[in-house]
Design a protein around this motif. Structure first.
Motif, PDB file in Angstrom:
ATOM      1  N   PRO A   1     -19.242  72.213  24.076  1.00 45.72           N
ATOM      2  CA  PRO A   1     -19.416  72.899  22.789  1.00 45.72           C
ATOM      3  C   PRO A   1     -18.214  72.830  21.848  1.00 45.72           C
ATOM      4  O   PRO A   1     -17.065  73.004  22.253  1.00 45.72           O
ATOM      5  CB  PRO A   1     -19.689  74.348  23.210  1.00 45.72           C
TER       6      PRO A   1
ATOM      7  N   GLU B   1     -27.295  70.212  28.618  1.00 42.63           N
ATOM      8  CA  GLU B   1     -25.883  70.528  28.868  1.00 42.63           C
ATOM      9  C   GLU B   1     -25.047  70.206  27.631  1.00 42.63           C
ATOM     10  O   GLU B   1     -25.417  69.354  26.825  1.00 42.63           O
ATOM     11  CB  GLU B   1     -25.389  69.766  30.095  1.00 42.63           C
ATOM     12  N   ARG B   2     -23.906  70.869  27.543  1.00 42.41           N
ATOM     13  CA  ARG B   2     -23.174  70.811  26.284  1.00 42.41           C
ATOM     14  C   ARG B   2     -21.669  70.883  26.499  1.00 42.41           C
ATOM     15  O   ARG B   2     -21.187  71.615  27.365  1.00 42.41           O
ATOM     16  CB  ARG B   2     -23.621  71.980  25.403  1.00 42.41           C
TER      17      ARG B   2
ATOM     18  N   PHE C   1     -24.101  67.218  23.086  1.00 43.62           N
ATOM     19  CA  PHE C   1     -25.227  67.709  23.875  1.00 43.62           C
ATOM     20  C   PHE C   1     -25.718  66.590  24.796  1.00 43.62           C
ATOM     21  O   PHE C   1     -25.907  65.457  24.357  1.00 43.62           O
ATOM     22  CB  PHE C   1     -26.365  68.179  22.976  1.00 43.62           C
TER      23      PHE C   1
ATOM     24  N   ALA D   1     -22.759  66.671  15.272  1.00 42.78           N
ATOM     25  CA  ALA D   1     -23.157  66.794  16.673  1.00 42.78           C
ATOM     26  C   ALA D   1     -23.775  65.484  17.131  1.00 42.78           C
ATOM     27  O   ALA D   1     -24.281  64.695  16.325  1.00 42.78           O
ATOM     28  CB  ALA D   1     -24.159  67.938  16.850  1.00 42.78           C
TER      29      ALA D   1
ATOM     30  N   ASP E   1     -19.722  68.093  18.431  1.00 46.48           N
ATOM     31  CA  ASP E   1     -20.388  69.009  19.350  1.00 46.48           C
ATOM     32  C   ASP E   1     -21.334  68.147  20.173  1.00 46.48           C
ATOM     33  O   ASP E   1     -22.255  67.527  19.636  1.00 46.48           O
ATOM     34  CB  ASP E   1     -21.161  70.066  18.564  1.00 46.48           C
TER      35      ASP E   1
ATOM     36  N   LYS F   1     -27.272  75.455  16.779  1.00 46.23           N
ATOM     37  CA  LYS F   1     -26.290  75.059  15.771  1.00 46.23           C
ATOM     38  C   LYS F   1     -26.440  75.864  14.484  1.00 46.23           C
ATOM     39  O   LYS F   1     -25.436  76.277  13.879  1.00 46.23           O
ATOM     40  CB  LYS F   1     -26.426  73.567  15.465  1.00 46.23           C
TER      41      LYS F   1
ATOM     42  N   TYR G   1     -17.757  73.752  28.818  1.00 41.85           N
ATOM     43  CA  TYR G   1     -19.097  73.428  29.286  1.00 41.85           C
ATOM     44  C   TYR G   1     -20.047  74.593  29.014  1.00 41.85           C
ATOM     45  O   TYR G   1     -19.669  75.763  29.103  1.00 41.85           O
ATOM     46  CB  TYR G   1     -19.093  73.136  30.792  1.00 41.85           C
TER      47      TYR G   1
ATOM     48  N   SER H   1     -27.595  63.345  33.007  1.00 42.38           N
ATOM     49  CA  SER H   1     -26.446  63.551  32.125  1.00 42.38           C
ATOM     50  C   SER H   1     -25.147  63.088  32.768  1.00 42.38           C
ATOM     51  O   SER H   1     -24.164  62.822  32.071  1.00 42.38           O
ATOM     52  CB  SER H   1     -26.349  65.036  31.756  1.00 42.38           C
TER      53      SER H   1
ATOM     54  N   PHE I   1     -26.301  63.809  20.353  1.00 42.14           N
ATOM     55  CA  PHE I   1     -27.204  64.066  21.466  1.00 42.14           C
ATOM     56  C   PHE I   1     -27.284  62.789  22.299  1.00 42.14           C
ATOM     57  O   PHE I   1     -27.671  61.731  21.804  1.00 42.14           O
ATOM     58  CB  PHE I   1     -28.590  64.448  20.928  1.00 42.14           C
TER      59      PHE I   1
ATOM     60  N   ILE J   1     -31.282  72.545  20.038  1.00 41.31           N
ATOM     61  CA  ILE J   1     -30.004  72.225  19.398  1.00 41.31           C
ATOM     62  C   ILE J   1     -29.980  72.762  17.974  1.00 41.31           C
ATOM     63  O   ILE J   1     -28.994  73.359  17.527  1.00 41.31           O
ATOM     64  CB  ILE J   1     -29.770  70.698  19.408  1.00 41.31           C
TER      65      ILE J   1
END
Length: 480
Positions: free
Chosen positions: A102, A99-100, A144, A109, A142, A190, A83, A120, A111, A186
């Motif tokens: 990762p 929040e991610r 997000f 990725a 990845d 990235k 996280y 979220s 979103f 982002i």
């Protein structure tokens, strides 16, 4: 206190027995009462399904009043996933939480953007097996998780900002301030991470990764607004594909409850805007009472079923798990989502005009200053500017945003030459995020897999785009 009093009234013999024990053992009576009327833990089972994840477990509640104040971070880390929290500042000073989960070296990725009165938390609430965020991460993405202003974070760079000024935002600001700020963050993160993980790689590509977006309800409307306005402004939107789950934007058909609210909002807007800048529960005490009530609905199935039926009929017969959603941890005594009055007013304007338009400020002069035209931008007229594939998903049982409303998006996009697909599932409105449906997860993952990461330069937006109305050629979509 009321619960124990009711126990004494309706169980007199047990009450006399407990009183008798008090004279012999001061702690025995309290223990008997607690054993009968209290509950010490709740499971983290899937809210919308009967099959909880095998990795989920019973967790001790954070508060003695049977309220759950876990955050999205708590849910993610408890299940063993990585996280990261990223605080993003919009151009108009709002601090929002990105929040991610990762995967720093991943070239693909995704979103995820929630809808109205959500956060979220909706993307992780069904545990390991049934949550889109975990499914995407397990597929090597990845991940997000976006949050709109006024929900998880209510921070602002101006510490002295008034409540009325803070809540002066509509869907405009979600699409032209919040989403751009998060996606640019982002891109910044990235790009920097991939340069570090591949230092010897020679490429002139400005975007060495592919980014897809999955959005639900109002998040879908804001995402469409974002893509169109970025194209009008000749700025890169950085997206490779859109998956829109029951997207808002057209609201021709609504339930009786929403129709009444629509007319009240339009008629009383000048007055309500002065006294009700937003709908939210203002104090910790009343948020605790609300959360406690919802959790009691879960503990008493008959009462919970009655509330579920009432809510379902109120929302036009939508079969979503309304009680289950209200029991999500982000509806807790410390923080609950709020809803700006201008967002409500914006939705009412969309219903009245039957067009997917930006916010009408009610003054031709103000509209001219913001949009370069006396009328707000009709986003449906600019669907030809969408230059990426779009997957529209509708719910046959959805009575909030019916399948006919989603089909209106589809027809306009198809006629505008957009690479668009349309699919339907037997879902209610909230089932797209809060229910555990393997077929939906499989569909979303299949859409994401259509975008393969490569090192080719992302095509830039076409230059010198001409608006149909010359007065709209200004890129003036700032907040008021």
């Amino acid at each position: 206190m009321f619960h124990k009093a009711a126990y004494f009234v309706f169980s007199p013999f047990a009450a006399f027995r407990i009183f008798g024990k008090w004279f012999s053992s001061p702690s025995a009576g309290d223990k008997d009462i607690d054993d009968n009327v209290s509950n010490a833990s709740v499971p983290t089972a899937t809210l919308g399904a009967n099959d909880p994840s095998p990795r989920e477990r019973n967790l001790t509640l954070h508060h003695t009043l049977n309220t759950d104040a876990r955050t999205c971070r708590d849910v993610i880390t408890e299940l063993g996933y990585p996280y990261e929290a990223i605080h993003v500042i919009t151009s108009d000073g709002y601090v929002i939480l990105l929040e991610r989960l990762p995967r720093r070296d991943a070239r693909k990725a995704v979103f995820l953007q929630h809808g109205i009165l959500d956060s979220s938390m909706g993307w992780v609430s069904n545990g390991v097996v049934g949550s889109p965020a975990f499914a995407a991460f397990d597929q090597g993405y990845d991940v997000f998780l976006g949050n709109f202003r006024g929900l998880v974070s209510r921070e602002h760079m101006d510490k002295n900002i008034s409540l009325r000024q803070y809540w002066r935002f509509s869907i405009n600001e979600h699409g032209t301030e919040d989403i751009p700020a998060m996606i640019e963050k982002i891109h910044e993160v990235k790009t920097a991470e991939l340069k570090l993980s591949h230092p010897n790689e020679e490429t002139n590509d400005e975007q060495p990764y592919k980014l897809c977006a999955i959005s639900h309800s109002m998040g879908g409307a804001a995402m469409l607004m974002y893509v169109i306005i970025r194209r009008i402004e000749e700025k890169p939107h950085r997206l490779s594909r859109l998956v829109l789950l029951s997207p808002a934007g057209f609201h021709d058909e609504t339930s009786f409850l929403f129709t009444v609210a629509h007319y009240i909002c339009l008629l009383l807007a000048p007055i309500l805007a002065l006294f009700v800048p937003a709908l939210y529960i203002p104090t910790r005490f009343f948020r605790m009472l609300f959360n406690k009530l919802v959790r009691d609905f879960h503990n008493y199935p008959a009462v919970g079923g009655l509330v579920q039926t009432i809510l379902s009929y109120g929302f036009g017969g939508d079969s979503s798990n309304w009680v289950g959603v209200l029991g999500l941890p982000h509806y807790n005594m410390n923080d609950m989502p709020g809803l700006s009055f201008r967002v409500i007013h914006h939705l009412a304007q969309i219903k009245r005009t039957k067009k997917f338009r930006m916010y009408d400020f009610g003054s031709k002069a103000v509209n001219m200053e913001v949009y370069g035209s006396p009328e707000p931008i009709d986003l449906g007229e600019y669907y030809s500017f969408i230059d990426i594939p779009v997957d529209l998903v509708a719910g046959k049982k959805d009575q909030i945003i019916t399948s006919s409303m989603v089909k209106k998006h589809y027809r306009l996009m198809k006629n505008s030459g957009v690479d668009v697909s349309y699919n339907e599932f037997e879902y209610g409105h909230l089932d797209f995020t809060f229910a555990h449906h393997e077929e939906l997860l499989a569909f979303m993952m299949s859409r994401l897999l259509l975008v393969e990461p490569d090192l080719k330069r992302q095509s830039s937006p076409k230059k010198a785009l001409k608006l149909k109305k010359t007065g709209q050629a200004r890129s003036g979509v700032s907040s008021d």
